[in-house]
Design an enzyme around this catalytic site. Structure first.
Site, PDB file in Angstrom:
ATOM      1  N   ARG A   1     -11.957   6.783   9.857  1.00 31.23           N
ATOM      2  CA  ARG A   1     -11.413   5.427   9.911  1.00 31.23           C
ATOM      3  C   ARG A   1     -12.459   4.394   9.483  1.00 31.23           C
ATOM      4  NH1 ARG A   1      -6.856   2.440   9.519  1.00 31.23           N
ATOM      5  NH2 ARG A   1      -6.838   0.680  10.936  1.00 31.23           N
TER       6      ARG A   1
ATOM      7  N   ASP B   1      -8.674  -6.836  -4.368  1.00 31.44           N
ATOM      8  CA  ASP B   1      -8.261  -5.506  -3.906  1.00 31.44           C
ATOM      9  C   ASP B   1      -8.796  -4.463  -4.889  1.00 31.44           C
ATOM     10  OD1 ASP B   1      -6.995  -3.181  -3.135  1.00 31.44           O
ATOM     11  OD2 ASP B   1      -4.999  -4.073  -2.985  1.00 31.44           O
TER      12      ASP B   1
ATOM     13  N   HIS C   1      -7.946  -5.316   0.003  1.00 33.54           N
ATOM     14  CA  HIS C   1      -6.637  -4.670   0.089  1.00 33.54           C
ATOM     15  C   HIS C   1      -5.831  -5.168   1.291  1.00 33.54           C
ATOM     16  CE1 HIS C   1      -3.620  -1.637  -0.445  1.00 33.54           C
ATOM     17  NE2 HIS C   1      -3.897  -1.037   0.699  1.00 33.54           N
ATOM     18  N   ASP C   2      -6.514  -5.437   2.399  1.00 33.27           N
ATOM     19  CA  ASP C   2      -5.834  -5.888   3.610  1.00 33.27           C
ATOM     20  C   ASP C   2      -5.115  -7.227   3.442  1.00 33.27           C
ATOM     21  OD1 ASP C   2      -5.960  -3.934   5.479  1.00 33.27           O
ATOM     22  OD2 ASP C   2      -7.640  -4.763   6.608  1.00 33.27           O
TER      23      ASP C   2
ATOM     24  N   SER D   1       0.841  -1.194   0.000  1.00 37.96           N
ATOM     25  CA  SER D   1       0.000   0.000   0.000  1.00 37.96           C
ATOM     26  C   SER D   1       0.887   1.259   0.000  1.00 37.96           C
ATOM     27  CB  SER D   1      -0.937  -0.051   1.209  1.00 37.96           C
ATOM     28  OG  SER D   1      -1.965   0.873   1.075  1.00 37.96           O
TER      29      SER D   1
END
Lengths: 207, 392
Positions: free
Chosen positions: B236, B332, B365-366, B166
């Protein structure tokens, strides 16, 4: 390391390697787990790159220290600049491409030479299976049934020669191997190769 | 799932970490003033970092790990604020793909961060007060410049590998472009050579949420004794959704209710996914500085490596000898495979040694932070082959 000292028992790969000038830049399209690229790096000192469709193949190549990109020969060759490699190799892969003609044209554009090896569908044993049994051929080296095979564009040696003519490729060298890996008579006519060659390797350049 | 709307207990005051981190610390003065892309110069600055493993005699086995947006230097050890383990222990440790028994691993808090490297929560030495919005804008390249000073100070000329996902991957690419002879191998994961319009848009929503909180006080909340917790929490929560995928959310939560058998017909967190997001938001604000979030998201937005090289990304890597391994994940959508392919095309055009693999995962994405055996196998293979080439 000299070619004669290497471990690979794939005669077709050794034949391809013989055609490559030491120290050249090579792109192997459909490089699998990297056996040919490793052979070329060890015996020919090439600067090799690969394209491979399967993530498992790419992971295997990366673990060998090879530079390989996950990608599809049918779509990704368009991204490579003209003359960016000395050789572009398509080893036992052309029959699995969607558009063999476009792939071959891109290879001739990207590389100063192209090397193509493929199984010959005109071999007498293939013909015999179709002729006597009326079924699509299944052999030890091509073990898939027709409905699950990734090989969607089989051709014979004569078919491939015709494609070379169509795209204006000049044949610098051609070798046919019989089922046990022996070379089919060098001066034999095409029809003989087409009947007794189990596979063929062509070294091509732009005509 | 337990009802988690209480913030976790913290072990230390996160604001204290901004100036006096629990980790290792390198301080720099005017002789190593940091020239920033914005034109500003930081005369007194510091960088907080952690190391793992030991540097070999040839000083050839150093791996720099670059962290993502809200990461920190505690890549493989306990975070002193949250008490949680390192954020990439799946990848880094004894016998892991990036093996602390073989390599000397360095991870530093980014410039603009809030875990001890100079950032908006740090004290401005000229005023004795927190920098807040008077802190100069920083870029990914500035972060990398700061890291290069740290690497110099550790007596390391060339890094064996620079790795990160990232925003960490952006730093990896910047390292390879800015210091090509100092990077033997590069592992940019789930990243992009430029931040997309969609990603800038998500970041802007997050920043506006922070700034809409009256407790933000035009950025002066540290002076005025408030904290824009609501705004940062919403930022967040929104961002967290972008790190996951629809299949991952569905698998984890579906439409399951939170400790109740029927909807309450209120705006309580009826659904488990709501409760989960609220917890993500609340626990984040306890460990992260709101202004730092503004600055670091902005640094990502400004990142466009190709634009810095006449609009041609390949020029960023011209003549590079670095070995690259690029990886993306199928699910992702924040840094999709097309972003990684753009990097690979540029590296190819530059004649670089590059491998690329798109890994199958539904974790979004994680995924680069999680248990992904294919990522570990690829990394292990790449690092192992590079180490052989380097003679480690």
């Amino acid at each position: 390391m000299a070619l004669a000292e290497t471990q690979t028992n794939r005669i077709d790969l050794r034949l391809v390697a013989e055609m490559v000038t030491p120290g050249s830049r090579v792109l192997d399209v459909g490089c699998g787990d990297g056996e040919l690229l490793s052979l070329l790096a060890e015996t020919r000192g090439v600067d090799g790159r690969g394209i491979e469709l399967s993530p498992e193949g790419v992971a295997g190549c990366v673990a060998r220290g090879l530079s390989v990109i996950q990608g599809d020969a049918d779509t990704d060759l368009a991204d490579y600049p003209d003359d960016s490699f000395d050789y572009v190799i398509l080893s036992q892969t052309i029959q699995a491409t969607r558009n063999p003609r476009h792939v071959l044209e891109h290879m001739l554009r990207i590389g100063r030479r192209a090397i193509v090896s493929f199984p010959n569908f005109g071999h007498w044993r293939m013909r015999a299976q179709v002729f006597f049994m009326g079924r699509m051929p299944v052999t030890d080296s091509l073990p898939y049934t027709w409905w699950e095979t990734p090989n969607i564009h089989f051709c014979t040696i004569r078919d491939f020669v015709a494609l070379c003519d169509t795209v204006g490729a000049e044949k610098e060298r051609a070798v046919a191997l019989d089922v046990s890996g022996g070379r089919v008579g060098v001066s034999a006519p095409w029809w003989f190769w087409n009947l007794f060659g189990a596979q063929a390797v062509f070294l091509l350049k732009r005509g | 799932m337990p009802n988690r709307t209480q913030a976790p207990d913290l072990l230390t005051d996160p604001l204290a970490e901004a100036n006096q981190p629990s980790s290792l610390l390198a301080r720099f003065g005017p002789d190593k003033a940091l020239q920033l892309d914005s034109g500003a110069v930081l005369e007194h600055w510091q960088i907080a970092y952690q190391t793992y493993g030991s540097l070999n005699e040839a000083r050839s086995n150093a791996v720099l790990v670059c962290h993502a947006l809200t990461g920190d230097q505690y890549v493989a050890s306990r975070n002193p604020v949250t008490g949680k383990g390192g954020w990439w222990t799946a990848m880094i440790g004894p016998g892991k793909p990036i093996d602390t028994d073989r390599f000397f691993i360095i991870c530093a808090n980014v410039l603009g961060g809030c875990m001890g490297t100079t950032g908006p929560a740090s004290t401005n030495p000229e005023t004795g007060k927190p920098w807040g919005l008077s802190f100069p804008m920083v870029t990914i390249r500035d972060m990398v410049r700061a890291q290069a000073h740290l690497v110099d100070s550790l007596g390391i000329d060339s890094l064996f590998c620079v790795a990160g996902g990232s925003m960490g991957g952006m730093q990896v690419l910047q390292w390879a472009a800015s210091y090509p002879t100092r990077v033997f191998s590069a592992l940019p994961l789930a990243t992009a050579a430029k931040h997309s319009a969609q990603n800038i848009a998500f970041h802007e929503v997050g920043r506006q949420a922070v700034m809409a909180d009256p407790d933000w006080r035009q950025g002066r909340y540290l002076d005025e004794g408030t904290r824009p917790s609501k705004g940062l929490s919403v930022a967040r929560m929104g961002a967290h959704i972008t790190y996951l995928s629809e299949p991952a959310l569905h698998r984890k939560f579906g439409r399951k209710l939170q400790e109740r058998s029927a909807p309450t017909f209120t705006f309580d967190a009826d659904f488990q996914v709501e409760s989960y997001l609220r917890y993500q938001g609340i626990s984040f604000v306890e460990r992260f500085d709101a202004n730092s979030y503004l600055y670091v998201t902005r640094a990502m937005d400004y990142f466009d490596l190709g634009a810095d090289h006449d609009g041609v990304l390949a020029k960023a890597f011209a003549g590079t000898r670095t070995r690259f391994c690029v990886a993306s994940f199928t699910s992702d959508w924040l840094f999709p495979t097309s972003d990684s392919r753009a990097i690979v095309h540029a590296l190819n055009a530059a004649g670089a040694s590059v491998s690329f693999v798109e890994l199958e995962s539904d974790k979004g994405h994680d995924a680069f932070l999680l248990e992904e055996p294919n990522l570990f196998a690829t990394t292990r293979g790449f690092i192992g082959a590079a180490a052989r080439a380097r003679g480690i």
